[in-house]
Motif scaffolding. Structure first.
Motif, PDB file in Angstrom:
ATOM      1  N   THR A 123       0.833  -1.206   0.000  1.00  0.00           N
ATOM      2  CA  THR A 123       0.000   0.000   0.000  1.00  0.00           C
ATOM      3  C   THR A 123       0.865   1.253   0.000  1.00  0.00           C
ATOM      4  OG1 THR A 123      -1.691  -1.177   1.237  1.00  0.00           O
ATOM      5  CG2 THR A 123      -1.832   1.220   1.234  1.00  0.00           C
ATOM      6  N   ILE A 124       1.881   1.263   0.864  1.00  0.00           N
ATOM      7  CA  ILE A 124       2.766   2.433   0.936  1.00  0.00           C
ATOM      8  C   ILE A 124       3.539   2.578  -0.375  1.00  0.00           C
ATOM      9  CG2 ILE A 124       4.732   3.437   2.178  1.00  0.00           C
ATOM     10  CD1 ILE A 124       3.766   1.936   4.681  1.00  0.00           C
ATOM     11  N   GLY A 125       3.944   1.440  -0.961  1.00  0.00           N
ATOM     12  CA  GLY A 125       4.648   1.471  -2.251  1.00  0.00           C
ATOM     13  C   GLY A 125       3.805   2.091  -3.335  1.00  0.00           C
ATOM     14  N   ASN A 126       2.515   1.786  -3.341  1.00  0.00           N
ATOM     15  CA  ASN A 126       1.600   2.371  -4.343  1.00  0.00           C
ATOM     16  C   ASN A 126       1.503   3.881  -4.174  1.00  0.00           C
ATOM     17  OD1 ASN A 126       1.046  -0.134  -5.438  1.00  0.00           O
ATOM     18  ND2 ASN A 126      -0.769  -0.470  -4.167  1.00  0.00           N
ATOM     19  N   ILE A 127       1.514   4.342  -2.925  1.00  0.00           N
ATOM     20  CA  ILE A 127       1.457   5.786  -2.665  1.00  0.00           C
ATOM     21  C   ILE A 127       2.711   6.467  -3.204  1.00  0.00           C
ATOM     22  CG2 ILE A 127       1.446   7.532  -0.833  1.00  0.00           C
ATOM     23  CD1 ILE A 127      -0.189   5.513   0.854  1.00  0.00           C
ATOM     24  N   ILE A 128       3.868   5.832  -2.983  1.00  0.00           N
ATOM     25  CA  ILE A 128       5.133   6.396  -3.485  1.00  0.00           C
ATOM     26  C   ILE A 128       5.104   6.485  -5.011  1.00  0.00           C
ATOM     27  CG2 ILE A 128       7.612   5.900  -3.731  1.00  0.00           C
ATOM     28  CD1 ILE A 128       7.613   4.864  -0.876  1.00  0.00           C
ATOM     29  N   GLU A 129       4.545   5.448  -5.636  1.00  0.00           N
ATOM     30  CA  GLU A 129       4.429   5.443  -7.106  1.00  0.00           C
ATOM     31  C   GLU A 129       3.560   6.594  -7.584  1.00  0.00           C
ATOM     32  OE1 GLU A 129       5.857   3.680  -9.429  1.00  0.00           O
ATOM     33  OE2 GLU A 129       6.946   2.275  -8.144  1.00  0.00           O
ATOM     34  N   LYS A 130       2.415   6.811  -6.937  1.00  0.00           N
ATOM     35  CA  LYS A 130       1.478   7.861  -7.351  1.00  0.00           C
ATOM     36  C   LYS A 130       2.089   9.247  -7.173  1.00  0.00           C
ATOM     37  CE  LYS A 130      -2.814   5.313  -6.490  1.00  0.00           C
ATOM     38  NZ  LYS A 130      -4.035   5.214  -5.643  1.00  0.00           N
ATOM     39  N   ILE A 131       2.812   9.409  -6.051  1.00  0.00           N
ATOM     40  CA  ILE A 131       3.437  10.719  -5.805  1.00  0.00           C
ATOM     41  C   ILE A 131       4.585  10.965  -6.784  1.00  0.00           C
ATOM     42  CG2 ILE A 131       4.734  12.082  -4.101  1.00  0.00           C
ATOM     43  CD1 ILE A 131       3.125  10.686  -1.921  1.00  0.00           C
ATOM     44  N   GLY A 132       5.203   9.887  -7.227  1.00  0.00           N
ATOM     45  CA  GLY A 132       6.299   9.995  -8.191  1.00  0.00           C
ATOM     46  C   GLY A 132       7.646  10.271  -7.560  1.00  0.00           C
ATOM     47  N   LEU A 133       7.850   9.783  -6.337  1.00  0.00           N
ATOM     48  CA  LEU A 133       9.145   9.987  -5.681  1.00  0.00           C
ATOM     49  C   LEU A 133      10.205   9.103  -6.321  1.00  0.00           C
ATOM     50  CD1 LEU A 133       8.092  10.019  -1.912  1.00  0.00           C
ATOM     51  CD2 LEU A 133       8.555  11.989  -3.364  1.00  0.00           C
ATOM     52  N   ASP A 134      11.419   9.632  -6.488  1.00  0.00           N
ATOM     53  CA  ASP A 134      12.493   8.784  -6.991  1.00  0.00           C
ATOM     54  C   ASP A 134      13.202   8.115  -5.817  1.00  0.00           C
ATOM     55  OD1 ASP A 134      14.419  10.512  -5.882  1.00  0.00           O
ATOM     56  OD2 ASP A 134      14.455  11.753  -7.685  1.00  0.00           O
ATOM     57  N   ASP A 135      14.197   7.270  -6.103  1.00  0.00           N
ATOM     58  CA  ASP A 135      14.848   6.469  -5.065  1.00  0.00           C
ATOM     59  C   ASP A 135      15.537   7.304  -3.998  1.00  0.00           C
ATOM     60  OD1 ASP A 135      13.966   4.195  -6.162  1.00  0.00           O
ATOM     61  OD2 ASP A 135      15.867   3.520  -7.004  1.00  0.00           O
ATOM     62  N   SER A 136      15.963   8.515  -4.369  1.00  0.00           N
ATOM     63  CA  SER A 136      16.718   9.316  -3.402  1.00  0.00           C
ATOM     64  C   SER A 136      15.808  10.089  -2.450  1.00  0.00           C
ATOM     65  CB  SER A 136      17.626  10.311  -4.141  1.00  0.00           C
ATOM     66  OG  SER A 136      16.833  11.217  -4.897  1.00  0.00           O
ATOM     67  N   GLU A 137      14.495  10.100  -2.738  1.00  0.00           N
ATOM     68  CA  GLU A 137      13.560  10.866  -1.922  1.00  0.00           C
ATOM     69  C   GLU A 137      12.832   9.943  -0.939  1.00  0.00           C
ATOM     70  OE1 GLU A 137      11.761  14.465  -4.330  1.00  0.00           O
ATOM     71  OE2 GLU A 137      11.583  12.625  -5.508  1.00  0.00           O
ATOM     72  N   ALA A 138      12.456  10.529   0.199  1.00  0.00           N
ATOM     73  CA  ALA A 138      11.747   9.763   1.223  1.00  0.00           C
ATOM     74  C   ALA A 138      10.330  10.284   1.376  1.00  0.00           C
ATOM     75  CB  ALA A 138      12.470   9.874   2.555  1.00  0.00           C
ATOM     76  N   LEU A 139       9.431   9.374   1.668  1.00  0.00           N
ATOM     77  CA  LEU A 139       8.059   9.755   1.984  1.00  0.00           C
ATOM     78  C   LEU A 139       8.022  10.102   3.462  1.00  0.00           C
ATOM     79  CD1 LEU A 139       5.207   9.963   0.816  1.00  0.00           C
ATOM     80  CD2 LEU A 139       4.838   7.590   1.459  1.00  0.00           C
ATOM     81  N   ASP A 140       7.541  11.279   3.788  1.00  0.00           N
ATOM     82  CA  ASP A 140       7.577  11.787   5.153  1.00  0.00           C
ATOM     83  C   ASP A 140       6.219  12.400   5.468  1.00  0.00           C
ATOM     84  OD1 ASP A 140       7.885  13.205   7.463  1.00  0.00           O
ATOM     85  OD2 ASP A 140       9.455  14.538   6.752  1.00  0.00           O
ATOM     86  N   HIS A 141       5.369  11.631   6.183  1.00  0.00           N
ATOM     87  CA  HIS A 141       4.035  12.129   6.499  1.00  0.00           C
ATOM     88  C   HIS A 141       3.512  11.408   7.732  1.00  0.00           C
ATOM     89  CE1 HIS A 141      -0.164  13.352   6.070  1.00  0.00           C
ATOM     90  NE2 HIS A 141       0.268  14.280   5.237  1.00  0.00           N
ATOM     91  N   LYS A 142       2.638  12.078   8.489  1.00  0.00           N
ATOM     92  CA  LYS A 142       2.091  11.483   9.706  1.00  0.00           C
ATOM     93  C   LYS A 142       1.355  10.185   9.435  1.00  0.00           C
ATOM     94  CE  LYS A 142       1.580  15.545  12.669  1.00  0.00           C
ATOM     95  NZ  LYS A 142       0.619  16.417  13.387  1.00  0.00           N
ATOM     96  N   PHE A 143       0.625  10.124   8.309  1.00  0.00           N
ATOM     97  CA  PHE A 143      -0.187   8.933   8.066  1.00  0.00           C
ATOM     98  C   PHE A 143       0.698   7.708   7.814  1.00  0.00           C
ATOM     99  CE2 PHE A 143       0.413   9.936   3.574  1.00  0.00           C
ATOM    100  CZ  PHE A 143       0.494   8.682   2.991  1.00  0.00           C
ATOM    101  N   ILE A 144       1.963   7.935   7.351  1.00  0.00           N
ATOM    102  CA  ILE A 144       2.876   6.811   7.156  1.00  0.00           C
ATOM    103  C   ILE A 144       3.259   6.210   8.507  1.00  0.00           C
ATOM    104  CG2 ILE A 144       5.183   6.170   6.394  1.00  0.00           C
ATOM    105  CD1 ILE A 144       3.215   6.518   4.141  1.00  0.00           C
ATOM    106  N   SER A 145       3.552   7.089   9.475  1.00  0.00           N
ATOM    107  CA  SER A 145       3.877   6.605  10.818  1.00  0.00           C
ATOM    108  C   SER A 145       2.703   5.845  11.414  1.00  0.00           C
ATOM    109  CB  SER A 145       4.252   7.781  11.737  1.00  0.00           C
ATOM    110  OG  SER A 145       5.438   8.403  11.269  1.00  0.00           O
ATOM    111  N   LYS A 146       1.492   6.329  11.142  1.00  0.00           N
ATOM    112  CA  LYS A 146       0.298   5.629  11.635  1.00  0.00           C
ATOM    113  C   LYS A 146       0.165   4.264  10.979  1.00  0.00           C
ATOM    114  CE  LYS A 146      -2.475   9.719  12.782  1.00  0.00           C
ATOM    115  NZ  LYS A 146      -3.676  10.502  12.431  1.00  0.00           N
TER     116      LYS A 146
END
Length: 816
Positions: free
Chosen positions: A581-604
């Motif tokens: 699920t988190i991987g799909n979110i990263i795909e939709k946002i379009g983050l590359d390998d060097s970028e990190a997903l940083d959000h409260k809902f991820i910690s949740k």
């Protein structure tokens, strides 16, 4: 927690606080007392408590009882100030009273749990409730706390003992000053308060029930236990029972056969299934048939295979081999040093040099790495943490994260949890988790983050999940010339030294599971001005509590600090729970390998994933508890039997009971009236027992009543016992009987434990699902236990009657 529960706990906390405040008001009076006056006051309080038989049974509601407690606390606080330079805060006093009443205390890290525990021990001592056992997370903390609090205990008139790996220590009143001197284990247990790790207490209990000499047996007082870091002991470690083993006569060939089956014959998802989420292996009917064909046996579960050195307990061994290949990894669960598999403690990250994985798992791992399998061990004693600590009349404990498992404490131990708020403002900055696509991307970014923090001079403590991850990160830091200290299972001896310096300016400390508990990290003043200690977690543990303990290393005592975790989608936790699920979110946002997903809902989302693991781990502990609850009745029966043999006053009475039991069981299998053929069979069985021919005295009777046969058979066996007794002196016969009985009990109890492991393995065949498996296990295990007792009695009598005494040499034992 419901509103009513919250209200009750609020009232409880309020009541304890009022008691602490009233003890504070008495402070000036006790300050004016000299030491002797305070000690005299303590003796008077003790006498008052002895006269008040209901002390602590009325929940401190009576005015007289409350006053005794207030004055006792005032004595403790004053002597603590004089001896330790520590004047207990209200929060510590509240915690101490709660522990005294058998409640589990949730108290933030760094709030002074050690002093609160010592107060509870002192107040318990005043009630003459027997010895107090204080359980710590490891030997280092046992030594530290006992030495630190020992000065105070000594002034309060209490002796102190410590259980350690290499020796035991105890204090006495032979000198005015507090001193700890080497002593025996028995002497350590005689102390008023005894410190040690959970393993020390449990293994001493198990060994106690294996000893032959009554003089070597410890008098274990199961009165009061206070467990520091209680969640570590009763939750984390409770997934694995404590086991004592000895080398068996089994052929190690079975580990090679099991490995061959797993690697070459059995097929995943056809003959067995692997559940990575539950860490469970399930061999199905197809797999069982292939195993039986490969081993050329008609029924692999046949109990007669217990006598086969290669095939005894083969299915449990095969299950452990599957676990070795699928669930255990080098530099995560163990490391190999000089050709030896060394376990890495899953909680502390420390090596366990003197331990081996049980039930064939250790040998399976050795074969997996092409190492010669060490001699197989046979379990001769085991118990779970839950069942051991339930033996205490009063159990309490404390932790900074006890509230996480409030439901389990209630369900398994019948214990309430009370939360003690911090007296310090929380200044820790907790940043959102960073999620990277790959492990490589995570390491690249983390190295840059460490470099930036290090340039500012802020000390950083990095916690990894595995030794492997710690070493990989260390190599990267080395390549960019960042000085660091590496602490993991292979380097554990420098733990105290490394963590002592971890709070200095510019310090970079890299650890694998070893930063959660132990030596306090002192933060330099200059480092405090830079933001305090930065805790960086690489990956998350299965339990949120362990992550909280890592975070708890920073911003203690109201100081500043920061904490953050970084993960990748390749981490095991996310691969199994929610990573897609988190991987799909990263795909939709379009983050590359060097970028990190940083959000409260991820910690949740990660907390939710950990919650799933925690629920599963609770089920593991609950199932283990249910099994051990059944086994505990067997264990208590066997231990009582051993005790009866060791403390027997009349060995002949004991043997007479055994004889009656044997005859009764044999006759119960026959008809109410015995015909000649049945009686001849019965005589043959008696002849086997005494190794001597018996003439049939009832040749002219066609049928015989069980009663007259029972009387006759008992007389035959007793006559043989008397003849055997005449061959020996009055002292030698009881010793011979005791030695035989204890040896037989030990041997057949071990076989019983193996039988029960095989019984549990039958769940994989999925053929007993018509009824609850635990209920089925209870019925079948009790049948095995009845057989066990019958076998022990018969073998004891047979050996006693068949042993020949060699004369004139010194008495020796020889079996025909």
């Amino acid at each position: 927690m419901g509103y009513l529960d919250s209200l009750i706990k609020y009232q409880q906390h309020s009541k304890y606080t009022k008691i602490s405040i009233e003890a504070n008001l008495m402070g000036p009076l006790f300050e004016s007392f000299d030491d002797n006056e305070i000690l005299s006051k303590i003796q008077n309080l003790k006498q008052s408590i002895n006269r008040n038989k209901g002390f602590l049974k009325s929940n401190l509601l009576h005015k007289k009882e409350k006053q005794i407690l207030i004055e006792s606390i005032a004595c403790y606080k004053e002597l603590s100030k004089r001896r330790l330079g520590e004047f207990p805060y209200d929060e510590q006093v509240v915690a101490g009273i709660a522990l005294l009443e058998g409640i589990i205390v949730d108290m933030p890290n760094g709030e002074g749990k050690t002093l609160a525990g010592a107060m509870a021990a002192f107040l318990t001592h005043l009630t003459n409730s027997g010895h107090i056992h204080i359980v710590t997370a490891n030997d280092y903390l046992a030594q530290r706390d006992a030495t630190w609090m020992g000065v105070l205990y000594h002034s309060l008139g209490m002796t102190v003992g410590i259980l350690k790996d290499t020796e035991c220590l105890s204090s006495s009143f032979e000198t005015d000053d507090f001193q700890l001197n080497p002593c025996s284990t028995i002497q350590a247990y005689d102390c008023d308060v005894l410190y040690g790790s959970a393993n020390k207490f449990i293994f001493n209990y198990l060994r106690n029930n294996l000893k032959f000499d009554l003089k070597e047996i410890i008098n274990i007082n199961f009165e009061t236990v206070i467990i520091d870091e209680i969640d570590s002991v009763l939750i984390d470690e409770a997934r694995t029972p404590c086991i004592i083993t000895e080398e068996s006569e089994s052929d190690n060939k079975k580990f090679l056969l099991a490995s061959q089956l797993v690697c070459d014959i059995l097929k995943k998802n056809e003959d067995y299934f692997i559940d990575h989420e539950k860490k469970n292996v399930d061999i199905n009917q197809s797999g069982i048939l292939k195993v039986e064909h490969f081993l050329q046996v008609p029924n692999i579960y046949d109990y007669r295979l217990l006598e086969d050195k290669t095939l005894r307990g083969f299915i449990p061994t095969l299950e452990k081999t599957l676990e070795a290949y699928y669930f255990y990894s080098e530099n995560i669960d163990y490391f190999i040093e000089n050709g030896v598999v060394v376990i890495i403690d899953e909680l502390t990250g420390r090596p366990r040099y003197n331990s081996t994985f049980s039930n064939g798992l250790h040998q399976s791992i050795e074969v997996k790495h092409s190492l010669p399998p060490s001699p197989e061990t046979l379990t001769i004693a085991k118990i779970t943490f839950q069942k051991y600590f339930q033996k205490y009349r009063k159990l309490s404990g404390m932790s900074g994260t006890a509230a996480y498992d409030e439901t389990e404490y209630s369900q398994i131990y019948g214990k309430d949890v009370i939360h003690i708020p911090s007296r310090f403002a929380k200044l820790r900055i907790e940043k959102n988790d960073l999620i990277f696509r790959t492990q490589e991307a995570l390491f690249n970014s983390i190295v840059k983050l460490i470099q930036d923090i290090n340039r500012q001079g802020q000390p950083i403590l990095i916690g990894t999940i595995t030794v492997d991850a710690a070493e990989k990160l260390a190599n990267r830091l080395k390549s960019i010339n960042i000085l660091y200290e590496l602490l993991h299972a292979k380097n554990h001896k420098r733990e105290a030294e490394i963590l002592k310096n971890a709070g200095k300016m510019g310090a970079v400390t890299l650890t694998a599971k070893m930063a959660g508990r132990g030596t306090d990290i002192k933060i330099e003043k200059e480092a405090e001005e830079k933001g305090g200690l930065f805790v960086l977690g690489i990956g998350r543990q299965e339990s949120r509590r362990i992550d909280e303990q890592l975070k708890g290393r920073t911003a203690r005592h109201g100081k500043s600090g920061e904490a953050q975790f970084a993960l990748s989608l390749e981490d095991e936790l996310l691969l199994i729970f929610g990573g897609k699920t988190i991987g799909n979110i990263i795909e939709k946002i379009g983050l590359d390998d060097s970028e990190a997903l940083d959000h409260k809902f991820i910690s949740k989302a990660i907390n939710k994933a950990q919650g799933k693991v925690e629920k599963h781990n609770f089920l593991i502990r609950k199932t283990l508890y249910d099994y051990d609850d059944i086994l505990d009745k067997h264990r208590e029966g066997i231990y009582e039997l051993r005790k009866a043999v060791q403390t027997q006053k009349n060995d002949f009475d004991c043997l007479q009971i055994i004889i009656q039991n044997i005859i009764s069981k044999k006759l119960n299998l026959l008809d109410k009236k015995l015909n000649t053929i049945q009686f001849e069979k019965f005589i043959k069985e008696l002849e086997q027992l005494i190794n001597k021919e018996i003439l049939n005295p009832f040749m002219d009777k066609r049928t015989l009543s069980k009663k007259e046969i029972s009387v006759w058979a008992e007389n035959v066996l007793i006559a043989n016992i008397k003849r055997k007794k005449q061959e020996l002196t009055n002292d030698d016969f009881p010793m011979l009987f005791q030695h035989i009985a204890l040896s037989v009990i030990r041997k057949y109890w071990s076989k019983h434990l193996l039988n029960l492991d095989t019984l549990k393995s039958k769940t994989s065949m999925n053929i007993y699902r018509k009824m609850d498996f635990i209920d089925w296990y209870l019925i079948e295990s009790n049948k095995l236990y009845d057989n066990l007792i019958g076998t022990i009695e018969e073998v004891c009598l047979e050996l006693l009657l068949r042993i020949r005494i060699k004369v004139p040499e010194k008495t020796s034992l020889k079996e025909n």
